[in-house]
Motif scaffolding. Structure first.
Motif, PDB file in Angstrom:
ATOM      1  N   ALA A 103     -27.442  31.972  -7.411  1.00 51.29           N
ATOM      2  CA  ALA A 103     -27.480  31.282  -6.121  1.00 51.29           C
ATOM      3  C   ALA A 103     -26.097  30.845  -5.677  1.00 51.29           C
ATOM      4  CB  ALA A 103     -28.404  30.066  -6.204  1.00 51.29           C
ATOM      5  N   GLN A 104     -25.278  30.402  -6.611  1.00 53.60           N
ATOM      6  CA  GLN A 104     -23.968  29.869  -6.253  1.00 53.60           C
ATOM      7  C   GLN A 104     -23.074  30.966  -5.688  1.00 53.60           C
ATOM      8  OE1 GLN A 104     -21.935  27.979  -9.489  1.00 53.60           O
ATOM      9  NE2 GLN A 104     -20.616  26.768  -8.179  1.00 53.60           N
ATOM     10  N   TRP A 105     -22.373  30.616  -4.632  1.00 51.94           N
ATOM     11  CA  TRP A 105     -21.376  31.474  -3.973  1.00 51.94           C
ATOM     12  C   TRP A 105     -21.966  32.668  -3.232  1.00 51.94           C
ATOM     13  CZ3 TRP A 105     -19.880  31.691  -9.538  1.00 51.94           C
ATOM     14  CH2 TRP A 105     -19.292  30.489  -9.949  1.00 51.94           C
ATOM     15  N   GLN A 106     -23.283  32.787  -3.189  1.00 55.52           N
ATOM     16  CA  GLN A 106     -23.818  33.965  -2.528  1.00 55.52           C
ATOM     17  C   GLN A 106     -23.662  33.888  -1.011  1.00 55.52           C
ATOM     18  OE1 GLN A 106     -27.982  34.544  -3.149  1.00 55.52           O
ATOM     19  NE2 GLN A 106     -28.570  32.535  -2.455  1.00 55.52           N
ATOM     20  N   GLY A 107     -23.508  32.676  -0.462  1.00 61.44           N
ATOM     21  CA  GLY A 107     -23.260  32.546   0.962  1.00 61.44           C
ATOM     22  C   GLY A 107     -24.497  32.777   1.795  1.00 61.44           C
ATOM     23  N   GLY A 108     -24.320  32.637   3.100  1.00 64.26           N
ATOM     24  CA  GLY A 108     -25.409  32.871   4.030  1.00 64.26           C
ATOM     25  C   GLY A 108     -25.019  33.941   5.024  1.00 64.26           C
ATOM     26  N   ALA A 109     -25.952  34.291   5.869  1.00 59.64           N
ATOM     27  CA  ALA A 109     -25.712  35.378   6.815  1.00 59.64           C
ATOM     28  C   ALA A 109     -24.647  35.022   7.840  1.00 59.64           C
ATOM     29  CB  ALA A 109     -27.014  35.732   7.521  1.00 59.64           C
ATOM     30  N   SER A 110     -24.329  33.721   7.972  1.00 57.51           N
ATOM     31  CA  SER A 110     -23.348  33.319   8.971  1.00 57.51           C
ATOM     32  C   SER A 110     -22.022  32.903   8.351  1.00 57.51           C
ATOM     33  CB  SER A 110     -23.902  32.159   9.809  1.00 57.51           C
ATOM     34  OG  SER A 110     -24.144  31.027   8.995  1.00 57.51           O
ATOM     35  N   LEU A 111     -21.764  33.307   7.122  1.00 61.14           N
ATOM     36  CA  LEU A 111     -20.551  32.888   6.447  1.00 61.14           C
ATOM     37  C   LEU A 111     -19.315  33.488   7.103  1.00 61.14           C
ATOM     38  CD1 LEU A 111     -19.412  31.304   4.047  1.00 61.14           C
ATOM     39  CD2 LEU A 111     -19.589  33.386   2.698  1.00 61.14           C
ATOM     40  N   VAL A 112     -18.350  32.639   7.397  1.00 63.42           N
ATOM     41  CA  VAL A 112     -17.054  33.063   7.927  1.00 63.42           C
ATOM     42  C   VAL A 112     -15.979  32.524   7.006  1.00 63.42           C
ATOM     43  CG1 VAL A 112     -15.438  32.895   9.866  1.00 63.42           C
ATOM     44  CG2 VAL A 112     -17.874  33.052  10.304  1.00 63.42           C
ATOM     45  N   THR A 113     -15.059  33.367   6.581  1.00 58.69           N
ATOM     46  CA  THR A 113     -13.981  32.959   5.692  1.00 58.69           C
ATOM     47  C   THR A 113     -12.656  33.503   6.195  1.00 58.69           C
ATOM     48  OG1 THR A 113     -14.482  34.886   4.312  1.00 58.69           O
ATOM     49  CG2 THR A 113     -15.425  32.775   3.622  1.00 58.69           C
ATOM     50  N   PRO A 114     -11.536  32.937   5.737  1.00 61.24           N
ATOM     51  CA  PRO A 114     -10.229  33.469   6.133  1.00 61.24           C
ATOM     52  C   PRO A 114      -9.948  34.792   5.426  1.00 61.24           C
ATOM     53  CG  PRO A 114     -10.083  31.172   5.369  1.00 61.24           C
ATOM     54  CD  PRO A 114     -11.424  31.688   4.959  1.00 61.24           C
ATOM     55  N   CYS A 115      -9.172  35.645   6.078  1.00 61.88           N
ATOM     56  CA  CYS A 115      -8.898  36.962   5.500  1.00 61.88           C
ATOM     57  C   CYS A 115      -7.864  36.912   4.385  1.00 61.88           C
ATOM     58  CB  CYS A 115      -8.437  37.933   6.595  1.00 61.88           C
ATOM     59  SG  CYS A 115      -6.863  37.496   7.364  1.00 61.88           S
ATOM     60  N   TRP A 116      -7.057  35.867   4.330  1.00 64.53           N
ATOM     61  CA  TRP A 116      -5.926  35.885   3.406  1.00 64.53           C
ATOM     62  C   TRP A 116      -6.255  35.381   2.005  1.00 64.53           C
ATOM     63  CZ3 TRP A 116      -6.044  32.493   7.642  1.00 64.53           C
ATOM     64  CH2 TRP A 116      -6.176  31.143   7.344  1.00 64.53           C
ATOM     65  N   CYS A 117      -7.445  34.827   1.789  1.00 68.50           N
ATOM     66  CA  CYS A 117      -7.736  34.266   0.458  1.00 68.50           C
ATOM     67  C   CYS A 117      -9.088  34.696  -0.062  1.00 68.50           C
ATOM     68  CB  CYS A 117      -7.615  32.741   0.484  1.00 68.50           C
ATOM     69  SG  CYS A 117      -8.745  31.923   1.626  1.00 68.50           S
ATOM     70  N   THR A 118      -9.555  35.874   0.375  1.00 68.60           N
ATOM     71  CA  THR A 118     -10.798  36.433  -0.144  1.00 68.60           C
ATOM     72  C   THR A 118     -10.570  37.897  -0.491  1.00 68.60           C
ATOM     73  OG1 THR A 118     -11.542  37.007   2.092  1.00 68.60           O
ATOM     74  CG2 THR A 118     -12.265  34.895   1.217  1.00 68.60           C
ATOM     75  N   GLY A 119     -11.360  38.398  -1.432  1.00 68.36           N
ATOM     76  CA  GLY A 119     -11.227  39.800  -1.792  1.00 68.36           C
ATOM     77  C   GLY A 119     -11.556  40.714  -0.629  1.00 68.36           C
ATOM     78  N   ALA A 120     -12.668  40.424   0.061  1.00 71.76           N
ATOM     79  CA  ALA A 120     -13.047  41.246   1.205  1.00 71.76           C
ATOM     80  C   ALA A 120     -11.983  41.186   2.292  1.00 71.76           C
ATOM     81  CB  ALA A 120     -14.395  40.783   1.755  1.00 71.76           C
ATOM     82  N   GLY A 121     -11.454  39.993   2.541  1.00 77.67           N
ATOM     83  CA  GLY A 121     -10.434  39.855   3.575  1.00 77.67           C
ATOM     84  C   GLY A 121      -9.195  40.668   3.281  1.00 77.67           C
ATOM     85  N   ARG A 122      -8.737  40.619   2.042  1.00 77.15           N
ATOM     86  CA  ARG A 122      -7.538  41.392   1.710  1.00 77.15           C
ATOM     87  C   ARG A 122      -7.820  42.890   1.713  1.00 77.15           C
ATOM     88  NH1 ARG A 122      -4.928  41.359  -2.487  1.00 77.15           N
ATOM     89  NH2 ARG A 122      -6.002  40.112  -4.079  1.00 77.15           N
ATOM     90  N   ALA A 123      -9.036  43.288   1.332  1.00 75.12           N
ATOM     91  CA  ALA A 123      -9.391  44.705   1.407  1.00 75.12           C
ATOM     92  C   ALA A 123      -9.369  45.190   2.847  1.00 75.12           C
ATOM     93  CB  ALA A 123     -10.774  44.937   0.793  1.00 75.12           C
TER      94      ALA A 123
END
Length: 268
Positions: A135-155
């Motif tokens: 459950a932890q860190w799975q997020g929700g359908a509306s999750l928005v994160t910065p591009c510079w500090c996430t794996g998906a963002g850097r990809a």
């Protein structure tokens, strides 16, 4: 009880002027959310975009009623389910194909699996699946994160040069956002991507949250442009020992998803 005239009408978001104001409000809320800072309430949002507070209040209420914005418990605003449903509808092939792929990734690695796209500095989660009990860190359908500090963002930024990344992040304060290993400058983001580009997979250890690892691979269209990212996220101690297998599985998933992209609409 008598009145001096008809009751005031709520703003019609279908008119051009009202629609422009509504879009500015939603975009401003999204930008604030992606920056990692506390959100705007209605009064601060009105001041930020330069509209009367009464108008901002009416338009915000209409956006909340329609599901494009939501109010948190502290009265600050965030993007709502309707906004992300609309965004997701622009990627019907990806969404229809991604669910079983993400589910398989999540179950095989006992973690969360995500499909994300980029909008400027923001990373929007289109779909998330998770293993049973995760459950932890799975997020929700509306999750928005910065591009510079996430794996998906850097990809999603892997094809950007150091100059491109500097220009993209020019107006953003990176310090204080993300986890203990988050980049604090555009140069650090570029250096991390240079390292991971050689590895063939983005490995973000503790960049968004302490103890959390996200492995990510870009999804490219037929023209070779990055359109999305597929990732696995979970506890660092659980995932790093399986990095090679995760890399292989993410690469296969990205290749499968690429078949459903038409090569249009390059992210900005």
């Amino acid at each position: 009880m008598t009145t001096n005239g008809p009751a005031p009408r709520r703003p019609d978001l279908g008119t051009a002027a009202s629609l422009r104001t509504a879009l500015r409000m939603v975009n401003t809320v999204l930008d604030r959310e992606a920056s990692g800072r506390s959100g705007f309430n209605v009064s601060r949002l009105a001041d930020e975009i330069g509209v009367e507070r009464s108008k901002a209040s009416r338009t915000t209420q209409d956006l909340c009623d329609k599901g494009f914005l939501e109010r948190r418990d502290d009265s600050t605003l965030r993007a709502g389910h309707a906004f992300f449903a609309t965004a997701a509808s622009l990627h019907p092939g990806l969404l229809s194909r991604s669910r079983p792929l993400l589910r398989r990734l999540a179950v095989e690695h006992g973690a969360g699996a995500r499909l994300s796209v980029r909008d400027g500095v923001q990373v929007r989660l289109l779909r998330a699946e998770s293993a049973a009990g995760f459950a932890q860190w799975q997020g929700g359908a509306s999750l928005v994160t910065p591009c510079w500090c996430t794996g998906a963002g850097r990809a999603l930024l892997l094809d950007h040069t150091a100059e491109d990344i500097t220009a993209l992040l020019d107006d953003y304060e990176l310090i204080g956002v993300g986890g203990p290993n988050a980049a604090h400058s555009a140069g650090e983001v570029a250096a991390a991507n240079d390292r991971d580009r050689l590895r063939g997979v983005v490995a973000a250890h503790g960049e968004f949250e302490h103890g959390v690892t996200e492995y990510a691979i870009p999804v490219r269209d037929t023209a070779g442009r990055i359109r999305a990212a597929v990732s696995v996220v979970g506890r660092q101690q659980d995932l790093t020992v399986h990095e090679r297998t995760i890399h292989t599985d993410l690469t296969a998933a990205a290749a499968a998803l690429a078949e459903y992209l038409d090569g249009d609409d390059t992210p900005q």
